[in-house]
Scaffold this active site. Structure first.
Site, PDB file in Angstrom:
ATOM      1  N   GLU A   1      86.403  22.108  41.150  1.00  0.00           N
ATOM      2  CA  GLU A   1      86.373  22.173  39.705  1.00  0.00           C
ATOM      3  C   GLU A   1      85.919  23.501  38.992  1.00  0.00           C
ATOM      4  O   GLU A   1      86.429  23.949  38.057  1.00  0.00           O
ATOM      5  CB  GLU A   1      85.597  20.836  39.082  1.00  0.00           C
ATOM      6  CG  GLU A   1      86.296  19.580  39.576  1.00  0.00           C
ATOM      7  CD  GLU A   1      85.277  18.543  39.175  1.00  0.00           C
ATOM      8  OE1 GLU A   1      84.066  18.396  40.205  1.00  0.00           O
ATOM      9  OE2 GLU A   1      85.420  17.463  38.556  1.00  0.00           O
TER      10      GLU A   1
ATOM     11  N   ARG B   1      79.219  14.486  31.158  1.00  0.00           N
ATOM     12  CA  ARG B   1      79.262  15.730  31.770  1.00  0.00           C
ATOM     13  C   ARG B   1      79.804  16.902  30.674  1.00  0.00           C
ATOM     14  O   ARG B   1      79.231  17.951  30.835  1.00  0.00           O
ATOM     15  CB  ARG B   1      80.204  15.747  32.854  1.00  0.00           C
ATOM     16  CG  ARG B   1      80.390  17.236  33.824  1.00  0.00           C
ATOM     17  CD  ARG B   1      81.311  16.829  35.020  1.00  0.00           C
ATOM     18  NE  ARG B   1      80.627  16.279  35.996  1.00  0.00           N
ATOM     19  CZ  ARG B   1      79.557  17.200  37.083  1.00  0.00           C
ATOM     20  NH1 ARG B   1      79.872  18.521  36.960  1.00  0.00           N
ATOM     21  NH2 ARG B   1      79.248  16.192  38.090  1.00  0.00           N
TER      22      ARG B   1
ATOM     23  N   GLU C   1      91.880   9.147  40.883  1.00  0.00           N
ATOM     24  CA  GLU C   1      90.523   8.628  41.120  1.00  0.00           C
ATOM     25  C   GLU C   1      90.287   7.080  40.722  1.00  0.00           C
ATOM     26  O   GLU C   1      89.661   6.155  41.455  1.00  0.00           O
ATOM     27  CB  GLU C   1      89.569   9.336  40.390  1.00  0.00           C
ATOM     28  CG  GLU C   1      87.915   9.123  40.581  1.00  0.00           C
ATOM     29  CD  GLU C   1      86.952  10.061  39.862  1.00  0.00           C
ATOM     30  OE1 GLU C   1      87.305  11.294  39.644  1.00  0.00           O
ATOM     31  OE2 GLU C   1      85.929   9.611  39.691  1.00  0.00           O
TER      32      GLU C   1
END
Ligand SMILES: Cc1cc2nc3c(=O)[nH]c(=O)nc-3n(C[C@H](O)[C@H](O)[C@H](O)COP(=O)(O)OP(=O)(O)OC[C@H]3O[C@@H](n4cnc5c(N)ncnc54)[C@H](O)[C@@H]3O)c2cc1C
Ligand code: FES
Ligand code: FES
Length: 1334
Positions: free
Chosen positions: A1270, A882, A804
């Site tokens: 995910e 997160r 990423e």
């Protein structure tokens, strides 16, 4: 003799324009490079076929052989081979990088078997092939159709019942319960996609001749010739055909290296800088290939390959009296766990013996079994030496320079002589031992009692050489075989084998405990054997038989259950991955497969070798004189800015003055070849002055080493007040360490960059999840405007978050020489470099204080989280956030405070990885839940259920929970796995087994969908309709195996109501769809699906006036008519996720669009004496709304679950830190598949069931679907908690009922050391906590 000048290259390195065979690791550990070799065996007069690793096979080792790569067996032009077809149809290929390797392993198995293989043989043959995407189940199912079965059902594909009324599962062709057992099964739900099994005679090479490559007749007629090849630098390679010739060569070149399979020599030359001037390949020397038996035992030639030895031993065991073959059986059993087939097919026993590795699996057995080495010198004199005396020291044997090992003589065992093998590794399959052993005893009766007449106890993995426990052996002689002997031996063993605190490999306490456990197992096994032979009156107590039960795993079976809710549209269909047919044939191209442009150079990075240091000087003199060297580029050469970073530009592309981790890039070398670039980069000499380094979260916390402005908090209720109020009956505090994880995408980071128009523009193709960031990073570094830099990505061989942001600096590094030299530059990282420098899943430290009632209701939670950011901030803050959002998992805690901070450490920057911090937050939550359960003596499942969020719950960050299907999922799972019954059966098992324990667990999950950074929730797409009715879609998302392109194509096909085959997806490219967010956060089908739909709707609206005339019989006709009417048939679509946003200043907002829910059940069995475990069953249910493609979604669930299983149970990163002093500070020890163990096909749940919740919708995402990538990952924690449950049962046997920590990964070390017993007590305290790099 044939003499030739040549390059002594590896088979894989040969550029013959074939793209199928992949380079995944270069060290024989992943199987991506598997090819089949065939040769004519003079003795048996038949052609022999087997799979090998091309990455370790010297080109000239296959001289005179037929090499078949994946291209040779089928392709999209002439038709796929049934193996390829089956794999594609069964959804067995996701990113596709591992796929050709799997195809070739299976192909070689089928070609080499005289008859259809068994399912067990199929699973065994795949032990050397790794897949990071699929979770293996679909691969096994695809190949199972070729298996032998007496069951006629195999030849049918019906979903009908058989005569006994059982439902037939087409995945296995066998009766299954997928219909009956599943709650609410409807007529339109399917358990799997149907596909046709293939009859063996179609693929065995005889009846399938039209397409099958036959063994070339000229190779049958051809006689082997001795070879002498001269390579570069004076290297000589000989292949003699006679022993005398070997001896002559040895006398001429005493330092010459003998080589057989090259699996050891290849590793030495590739990774340990060993250089040998003369190599003598002894594969073809008949005297070294003997396999014979006589009245005294077996003669095994030194060049005999391990698979041949296996076949031979099987025959011997069948033909000889049982008592004579105890050694043979032990060796055969040990070989089952010795490497993958590709290695065993070439590796020789002589190579294993003469390497004298301290962890050789066979040497302890040769020693214990009393084997005799036969050695010949150059004069032809033969001497023999017992194996026990042959090993002199670390990788040193009693062989003079003028001697070769001829053969090993293995004597028959005598009556009441028993030989047993032991091996414990991190992973059962294809792993080197942590400790292994070979033990032998001969019992004789004396005055009515059974005494030890002869004995051998040898351990491997505990010293520099396989070690004889000589004091123990002396003690045992003449002793009665009873409990006193056992106790005495256990005591002496500890004096015999001493492991010092700093011994290489670490895990001292665990290895010491294994030494004792193995002997106990041996004692128990011999006792049982004697009892079964009638020599002992008493055997083992029933409960203790569990100490000797061999691990045996039934064949894997999978059930997939889902509704097909949409009919007659492409959306909702279980269509196969769009590229799968290209992937199974090896035609799908990745960066390394692209032809080299003219003038292309290869880049290798110059890397820091220190964790934190000042650069004093950089000397490139040696590099400059290295072959093929073209240039070295350092920070001062960078045309634009040296400062990079995906959010904050806090890292240097090339370190200028200070290096802050091992593996930091200091510069880049370019040369004419990849190897030359690597060699030259290693010759750049850097002088450092060391500075203090921070090498763990705890060290960072101690020294307040935090990234600025990363302190975060979230709050709900009043935690302090609740703790003080007295409402909590109990308040407990604790810590949870969460281990990191390597992405281990099969395709390493790679980019090809080239200047256009003399460097005015720069173009690149990159293996990345974020072409936009590559574009930005390269433009920034080169000082170019974004509009002049283009990045394209066709497909990537796996990403999982690792590509990423951390792929961009690699492309940027290569862009510097490309731009300055005006030449194309290719950079492909070697596996070890990739693992060392590109960062991993963040390790976390969680400190919690939790208050709860005696009824189990959680009232307050105060949580502090730290994550290990490494040496740049990268995405670490978003990962922490997160984790904080997910720190409640699914539990409604009325008073909650979560604080977090990102630690700066001297490790390579950690980064995104599937789940992006969510799993770490949830794992910490499940730890305190589990602890509360233990405190209250209740089951964790009860505590979980009691504290579930409900519809309308207010989350700790101010978001309202809507459309919550958690309870529904949980209830369905309870029914599906029959939890009450499963628990009862496990309890029953545990009562009757002292040394093996089973455990069960059910774990729920709730995963927030959206990027938590608001602006990233946008997507663009370009849809172009052509006049033949085909549609080309380009969107900003990257296909990395997850099936994004397939789903997007389904959406476009549905929108235009055309067949899926009419839609094509183009490369992702920054010049087509600009400013795209990374393909991440599971949200790409939501985002890009909606953007594509928007574009399709625009075009449809424009076509409407023509379509309304209803005069067109096909879409193509309609399009043509629109074209003639000058209607624009191209549109740009755009989508933003509505109503999301979060304000960290107040800690409140709506960070997520919706949640994906799931729950999983797992049952495991552990061996408490060794820490070995396997997952007996996993049952997963997920709410994915109306799935866009249920087959792809099931594949994502299975793949995520198995990857999660790696995180929680197998994959341990070992860094040089305070706890691992035997590793150099800041270095990563586990930097390849040899040391870092991801799950294999053997590690997946034996029964693997996946269901999608039926009849649920999701109004918040396209076509009512839900994101999937995910969310399932965390469900693998059910396995961790099932392991813990099993350990609880083991500890209870010793009276330990208190809570205990169990870090992830729950490796054999952690499992074994938590199962306190008399053996562990002798080596560690009862609260011993194994070390973990966090
Ligand atoms: C992926 C992988 C997995 C592995 N797994 C295991 C495992 O599970 N257990 C284990 O024990 N090992 C394992 N190994 C180590 C290795 O494969 C074995 O040791 C193998 O048996 C070596 O055989 P070879 O023929 O390939 O040796 P080579 O590399 O060809 O030779 C090794 C050494 O033996 C010497 N030699 C060979 N024949 C003779 C002879 N006749 N006389 C004198 N010297 C000779 C060579 O000169 C050389 O020094 C693994 C290796 C790899 C790459
Ligand atoms: S590339 Fe050969 S085994 Fe990995
Ligand atoms: S499909 Fe196996 S590694 Fe990606």
């Amino acid at each position: 003799m044939i003499e030739q000048k040549c390059k002594l290259d590896f088979l894989l390195g040969i550029d013959v324009g074939l793209t199928g065979t992949k380079l995944g690791c270069g060290e024989g550990g992943c199987g991506a490079c598997t090819v089949m070799i065939s040769y004519f065996d003079e003795q048996s007069k038949r052609s022999v076929h087997h799979a090998i690793n091309a990455c370790l096979a010297p080109l000239y080792s296959v001289e005179g052989m037929h090499v078949i790569t994946v291209e040779g067996i089928g392709n999209s032009q002439h038709g796929l081979h049934p193996i390829q077809e089956s794999l594609a149809q069964a959804h067995g290929s996701q990113c596709g990088f591992c796929t050709p390797g799997f195809v070739m392993s299976m192909y070689a198995l089928l070609r080499s078997s005289g008859e259809p293989p068994t399912e067990e043989q199929i699973e065994e043959s795949l032990a050397g092939n790794l897949c990071r995407c699929t979770g293996y189940r679909p691969i096994l199912d695809a190949f199972r159709v070729f298996a032998k079965t007496d069951d006629l059902l195999y030849t049918k594909t019906s979903l009908e019942s058989n005569s006994a009324g059982e439902l037939i599962c087409p995945s296995s062709g066998k009766p299954c319960s997928c219909g009956k057992g599943t709650a609410n099964r409807r007529d339109d739900s399917v358990c799997v996609k149907q596909y046709s099994p293939v009859l063996y005679n179609k693929i065995d090479g005889s009846l399938f001749v039209e397409k099958e490559l036959i063994f070339p007749p000229e190779l049958i007629l051809r006689k082997n010739m001795p070879l002498c090849l001269h390579g570069f630098g004076g290297v000589k390679w000989y292949r003699p055909l006679k022993l005398q010739h070997v001896l002559d060569l040895k006398s001429r070149y005493p330092d010459a290296k003998l080589v057989v399979g090259n699996t050891e020599v290849g590793i030495e030359t590739k990774f340990k800088n060993a250089q040998y001037q003369v190599l003598i390949s002894v594969t073809h020397v008949p005297e070294l290939n003997i396999l014979s038996m006589n009245e005294n035992g077996l003669d095994i030639g030194a060049s005999v390959r391990l698979t041949l030895l296996q076949q031979f031993l099987r025959k011997v065991i069948m033909q000889h009296p049982v008592e004579e073959t105890s050694s043979s059986k032990a060796i055969l059993r040990q070989l089952k766990w010795f490497a993958g087939n590709q290695i065993k097919n070439v590796a020789s026993i002589g190579g294993n013996i003469c390497t004298a590795s301290p962890i050789s699996d066979l040497n302890p057995l040769w020693m214990a079994a009393g084997a005799i080495m036969r050695i010949m010198n150059c004069k032809g004199n033969v001497r023999t030496i017992p194996a026990k005396e042959f090993f002199l020291g670390y990788r040193k044997v009693d062989l003079a320079n003028d001697e070769v090992l001829l053969s090993v003589f293995l004597p028959w065992t005598r009556s009441l002589e028993f030989v047993k093998e032991f091996k414990q590794a991190h992973r059962r399959e294809d792993d080197i031992a942590l400790v292994n052993a070979g033990m032998r005893v001969l019992l004789k009766q004396d005055c009515g009692s059974w005494e030890v007449s002869d004995v051998s106890i040898i351990y491997g993995g505990v010293a520099a050489v396989s070690l004889i426990a000589s004091k123990t052996e002396s003690f045992l002689i003449k002793k009665k075989w009873d409990n006193n002997l056992l106790q005495g031996a256990l005591k002496i063993l500890q004096e015999d084998i001493v492991l010092t605190e700093d011994a290489p490999g670490g895990m001292i306490e665990f290895r010491k405990s294994l030494i004792l456990s193995f002997f106990f197992k041996f004692f128990s096994w011999v006792t049982n054997e004697m009892y079964e032979k009638g020599s002992f009156n008493e055997g083992l107590h029933g409960k203790h038989l569990s100490a000797i039960q061999a691990y045996s795993r039934p064949q894997t079976s999978g059930i997939q259950s889902y509704d097909l809710t949409r009919h007659e549209t492409a959306v909702g269909q279980p269509a196969i991955h769009l590229s799968s047919k290209l992937q199974v044939t090896g035609e799908a191209e990745y960066i390394d497969d692209m032809p080299h442009p003219p003038q292309a150079l290869h880049a290798a990075l110059v890397l820091s070798k220190r964790a934190h240091a000042r650069i004093l000087s950089i000397d490139d003199t040696m590099a400059k004189s290295s072959p093929g060297f073209v240039g070295l580029f350092l920070y001062r050469d960078i045309p634009g800015s040296n400062k990079i970073g995906v959010i904050l530009k806090d890292e240097e592309l090339f370190a200028s003055e200070i290096v802050t981790c091992v593996g930091q890039v200091v510069g880049v070398v370019v040369a004419d070849t990849h190897d030359n670039a690597k060699i030259a980069s290693n010759k750049v000499h850097i002088e450092y002055e060391d500075l203090p380094a921070i090498l763990s979260i705890r060290e960072a916390v101690r020294s307040c080493s935090f990234y600025p402005n990363t302190e975060r908090w979230l709050m709900k209720g009043d935690v302090e007040l609740c703790f003080k109020s007295g409402e909590c009956d109990k308040i407990i505090e604790g810590e949870v360490q969460v281990g990191g994880q390597e992405h281990f995408y099969l395709e390493p980071n790679s980019s090809l960059i080239w200047p256009v128009d003399g460097g005015n523009e720069v173009h690149m193709v990159s293996s990345t999840q974020c072409p936009q960031y590559h574009q930005e990073c390269v433009a920034h570094v080169l000082g170019l405007p974004l509009a002049k830099v283009v990045c394209k990505t066709k497909r990537i061989g796996g990403g999982f978050g690792g590509k990423e942001s951390r792929s961009a600096f690699i492309a940027a590094a290569a862009s510097v020489p490309s731009y300055l030299l005006r030449r194309p530059v290719k950079i492909i990282l070697d596996r070890d470099t990739d693992m060392m420098i590109t960062g991993q899943r963040h390790s976390f430290l969680g400190k919690y204080k939790v208050g709860f009632t005696t009824a189990g209701e959680v009232l307050a939670l105060d949580l502090q989280l730290y994550n290990n950011g490494g040496n740049s901030i990268d995405l670490s803050l978003a990962v922490l956030e997160r984790a904080m959002f997910h720190s409640d998992n699914v539990y409604d805690v009325p008073n909650m405070r979560v604080r977090g901070q990102v630690c700066y450490t001297n490790f390579p920057s950690n980064t995104a990885f599937r789940g992006f911090g969510g799993p770490q937050g949830m794992l910490i939550a499940e730890n305190w839940i589990q602890r509360i359960a233990m405190e209250l003596q209740r089951s964790p499942e009860e505590i979980r259920e009691l504290n579930f969020h409900n519809e309308g719950s207010m989350l700790h960050y101010g978001m309202l929970l809507q459309s919550c299907t958690l309870s529904q999922l949980w209830d369905e799972l309870k029914t599906s796995c029959d939890f009450v019954k499963a628990r009862a059966i496990v309890n029953h098992f545990n009562v009757h087994n002292r040394w093996r324990k089973r455990g069960v667990a059910m774990v729920p999950t709730k995963f927030g969908i959206s990027f938590t950074t608001k602006h990233m929730n946008q997507a663009g797409a370009l849809v172009q309709v052509y006049t033949d009715g085909t549609v080309l879609v380009t969107h900003g998302g990257v296909e990395m195996g997850q099936g994004l392109h397939t789903k997007v194509a389904q959406i476009a096909a549905s929108a235009f109501n055309i067949p899926l085959s009419s839609v094509f997806i183009s490369d992702t490219s920054t010049d087509k769809v600009p400013n795209a967010s990374p393909t991440a956060a599971s949200a790409s089908s939501d985002l890009y699906g909606a953007a594509v739909l928007d574009a399709c709707e625009q075009i449809k609206a424009r076509m409407q006036c023509i379509a309304a005339t209803k005069t067109h019989s096909s879409f193509a006709e309609l399009v043509r008519a629109c074209y003639l009417e000058r209607i624009d048939l191209s549109a740009h679509g755009f989508y933003i996720t509505p109503n999301i946003g979060f304000n960290w200043k107040v800690g409140k907002g709506t960070p997520f669009n919706y949640f994906t829910y799931g729950a999983a059940f797992a049952e495991v069995e552990i061996d408490t004496l060794t820490g070995d475990f396997y997952t007996r069953e996993a049952d997963i249910i997920m709410d994915l709304g109306h799935s866009l493609n249920p087959a792809i979604d099931v594949g994502q669930i299975e793949g995520a679950f198995v990857q999660g299983l790696g995180w929680i149970a197998l994959e341990e990163l070992k860094w040089g830190d305070a706890d691992h002093k035997w590793i150099r500070p800041g270095h990563l020890y586990t930097s390849g598949p040899g040391t870092y163990k991801i799950p294999t096909a053997n590690d997946i749940p034996v029964k693997f069931k996946v269901s999608l919740l039926k009849g649920v919708q999701n109004p918040k995402a396209i076509h009512s679907s839900k994101a999937v990538g995910e969310p399932p990952f965390f469900l693998a924690s059910a396995v961790l908690f099932a392991i813990k449950d099993a350990i609880v049962a083991a500890r209870a046997e010793e009276g330990y009922h208190d809570w205990f920590p169990l870090d992830n990964p729950a490796t054999p070390e952690r499992i074994r050391m938590a199962c306190i017993d008399d053996f562990t007590k002798q080596v560690a305290s009862h609260n011993f906590h194994p070390k973990l790099s966090v």
